[in-house]
Design an enzyme around this catalytic site. Structure first.
Site, PDB file in Angstrom:
ATOM      1  N   HIS A 293     -23.398 -24.037 -61.097  1.00 30.13           N
ATOM      2  CA  HIS A 293     -22.142 -23.725 -60.304  1.00 30.13           C
ATOM      3  C   HIS A 293     -22.423 -22.203 -59.563  1.00 30.13           C
ATOM      4  O   HIS A 293     -22.363 -21.389 -60.644  1.00 30.13           O
ATOM      5  CB  HIS A 293     -21.017 -23.833 -61.307  1.00 30.13           C
ATOM      6  CG  HIS A 293     -19.532 -23.284 -60.630  1.00 30.13           C
ATOM      7  ND1 HIS A 293     -18.849 -24.314 -60.234  1.00 30.13           N
ATOM      8  CD2 HIS A 293     -19.108 -22.150 -60.484  1.00 30.13           C
ATOM      9  CE1 HIS A 293     -17.723 -23.783 -60.001  1.00 30.13           C
ATOM     10  NE2 HIS A 293     -18.091 -22.297 -59.918  1.00 30.13           N
TER      11      HIS A 293
ATOM     12  N   ARG B 237      -9.972 -27.201 -57.086  1.00 29.43           N
ATOM     13  CA  ARG B 237      -9.703 -26.333 -58.212  1.00 29.43           C
ATOM     14  C   ARG B 237     -10.333 -25.096 -58.047  1.00 29.43           C
ATOM     15  O   ARG B 237      -9.518 -24.220 -57.454  1.00 29.43           O
ATOM     16  CB  ARG B 237     -10.164 -26.979 -59.342  1.00 29.43           C
ATOM     17  CG  ARG B 237      -9.530 -26.407 -60.601  1.00 29.43           C
ATOM     18  CD  ARG B 237     -10.116 -24.823 -61.329  1.00 29.43           C
ATOM     19  NE  ARG B 237     -11.728 -24.917 -61.388  1.00 29.43           N
ATOM     20  CZ  ARG B 237     -12.199 -23.903 -61.587  1.00 29.43           C
ATOM     21  NH1 ARG B 237     -11.601 -22.625 -61.656  1.00 29.43           N
ATOM     22  NH2 ARG B 237     -13.677 -24.122 -61.695  1.00 29.43           N
ATOM     23  N   ASP B 238     -11.831 -24.882 -58.020  1.00 29.50           N
ATOM     24  CA  ASP B 238     -12.224 -23.606 -57.961  1.00 29.50           C
ATOM     25  C   ASP B 238     -12.057 -23.197 -56.646  1.00 29.50           C
ATOM     26  O   ASP B 238     -12.008 -21.923 -56.558  1.00 29.50           O
ATOM     27  CB  ASP B 238     -13.682 -23.700 -58.382  1.00 29.50           C
ATOM     28  CG  ASP B 238     -14.242 -22.412 -58.745  1.00 29.50           C
ATOM     29  OD1 ASP B 238     -13.534 -21.425 -59.342  1.00 29.50           O
ATOM     30  OD2 ASP B 238     -15.429 -22.061 -58.602  1.00 29.50           O
TER      31      ASP B 238
ATOM     32  N   HIS C 235     -21.802 -19.015 -56.837  1.00 24.25           N
ATOM     33  CA  HIS C 235     -21.090 -18.744 -55.772  1.00 24.25           C
ATOM     34  C   HIS C 235     -21.993 -17.854 -54.915  1.00 24.25           C
ATOM     35  O   HIS C 235     -22.992 -17.451 -55.261  1.00 24.25           O
ATOM     36  CB  HIS C 235     -19.986 -17.693 -56.547  1.00 24.25           C
ATOM     37  CG  HIS C 235     -19.024 -18.382 -57.023  1.00 24.25           C
ATOM     38  ND1 HIS C 235     -17.565 -18.775 -56.463  1.00 24.25           N
ATOM     39  CD2 HIS C 235     -18.816 -19.209 -58.326  1.00 24.25           C
ATOM     40  CE1 HIS C 235     -16.790 -19.211 -57.111  1.00 24.25           C
ATOM     41  NE2 HIS C 235     -17.579 -19.585 -58.282  1.00 24.25           N
TER      42      HIS C 235
ATOM     43  N   ASN D  19     -17.509 -20.303 -53.321  1.00 24.82           N
ATOM     44  CA  ASN D  19     -18.793 -21.053 -53.945  1.00 24.82           C
ATOM     45  C   ASN D  19     -19.402 -21.762 -52.774  1.00 24.82           C
ATOM     46  O   ASN D  19     -19.443 -21.403 -51.604  1.00 24.82           O
ATOM     47  CB  ASN D  19     -18.192 -22.524 -54.367  1.00 24.82           C
ATOM     48  CG  ASN D  19     -17.120 -22.482 -55.750  1.00 24.82           C
ATOM     49  OD1 ASN D  19     -17.946 -22.637 -56.675  1.00 24.82           O
ATOM     50  ND2 ASN D  19     -16.020 -22.329 -55.503  1.00 24.82           N
TER      51      ASN D  19
ATOM     52  N   CYS E  86     -12.873 -16.292 -58.320  1.00 18.07           N
ATOM     53  CA  CYS E  86     -12.375 -16.483 -59.622  1.00 18.07           C
ATOM     54  C   CYS E  86     -11.171 -15.281 -60.011  1.00 18.07           C
ATOM     55  O   CYS E  86     -11.686 -14.107 -59.459  1.00 18.07           O
ATOM     56  CB  CYS E  86     -13.064 -16.115 -60.947  1.00 18.07           C
ATOM     57  SG  CYS E  86     -12.731 -15.945 -62.481  1.00 18.07           S
TER      58      CYS E  86
HETATM   59 ZN    ZN Z   1     -16.576 -21.009 -59.723  1.00 20.45          ZN
END
Ligand code: ZN
Length: 302
Positions: A207, A14-15, A209, A249, A240
């Site tokens: 989370h 996803r991310d 980055h 990430n 994002c």
């Molecule tokens: Zn993220």
């Protein structure tokens, strides 16, 4: 460092993929998910249920869910921004956990999901309640916890207040996201400490980055400060679409290497992650930012 283990969450499907210019085929996403499971991941963020016009990389959310491996021991997470997304995730019948996202500042909240920060908290609580009513679990992530691409500094107390409000809805954990990679290890230690105390006994997930090279240091600092769950994306993919300048990430293989060498169990197989990171580089047709997969395996095996 008192932690002897963390729970690892793979967010690559996803991310990791949502900000890539190359549209990745559904079959390749499923292969990525299968590889993550094979490497030991038991919680995986598989997709998001968002507007496909805004995030075309996630337009195949339903197809991804339909093709997910049947595993009772794996928690599949679907990210949503509103109740409509939650209904879509529930309707797949394959999502085990719904991830709600709130944003710490108004300007980013409006850009990311068309809500003010306060509205995003209200909606997230509704999403969590809705998921639980359907027998699913839910989690909540506070985006831009350490800094906002539009408003700059974010007050720590503001994030603590939001975390407390979210905790009332009964998510499995509260996550602090450094969406644009501006955090430093001291900031992470302070905020993780404050939020951990505020939402106790709920776990705190981080989370991070690696936009400015502080990603791994921030993970280390978060775990030392009490975060027990860590997100990472294979190869260090990610970003994002609504946060200018956001980069990848922290790489799964880099996090697993660092924590594993330090004696903190992640449940992940480093060799398989490295091999999968190299595979993913071929799929994306570029060199991925993760570093461990580019270096000789250490210690040498065989
Ligand atoms: Zn993220």
């Amino acid at each position: 460092m008192s932690a002897s283990s963390i729970e690892f969450v793979e967010v690559g499907p996803r991310d990791g993929l949502q900000n890539e210019k190359v549209l990745v085929a559904t079959a390749d996403k499923i292969a990525l998910i299968e590889r993550a499971i094979d490497a030991g991941a038991r919680r995986i963020e598989v997709t998001s249920f968002v507007n496909p016009k805004k995030v075309p990389q996630m337009a195949d959310a339903d197809a991804v869910c339909a093709a997910l491996p049947q595993r009772d021991d794996v928690t599949y997470i679907g990210l949503v921004m509103n109740l409509r997304g939650a209904e879509r995730a529930i309707a797949t019948g394959r999502i085990n956990q719904i991830g709600a996202v709130v944003v710490s500042t108004d300007r980013f909240a409006l850009a990311n999901q068309g809500q003010t920060s306060a509205e995003s908290v209200v909606v997230a609580k509704e999403i969590i309640s809705r998921a639980k009513a359907e027998g699913l679990s839910a989690q909540a992530t506070i985006a831009a916890s350490f800094g906002c691409p539009f408003e700059g500094e974010v007050a720590e107390d503001q994030v603590v207040v939001i975390a407390r409000q979210l905790a009332e809805a009964g998510p499995v954990e509260i996550a602090l996201a450094d969406t644009i990679g501006v955090a430093d290890p001291a900031h992470v230690a302070r905020l993780v400490g404050k939020v951990t105390a505020a939402v106790h006994p709920l776990p705190v997930r981080v989370h991070c980055h690696n936009t400015r090279g502080t990603g791994l240091a921030n993970v280390w600092s978060a775990v030392a400060a009490g975060a027990s769950v860590v997100d990472a994306a294979l190869g260090g993919l990610g970003g994002c679409p609504f946060a200018p300048g956001a980069a990848g990430n922290v790489a799964s293989e880099d996090v697993v290497y660092m924590l594993g060498r330090a004696g903190i169990a992640t449940g992940m197989d480093l060799g398989k992650l490295v091999e999968s990171s190299q595979w993913l580089g071929q799929i994306m047709n570029r060199k991925l930012p993760g570093m461990v997969a580019q270096a000789p395996l250490f210690p040498k095996v065989g």
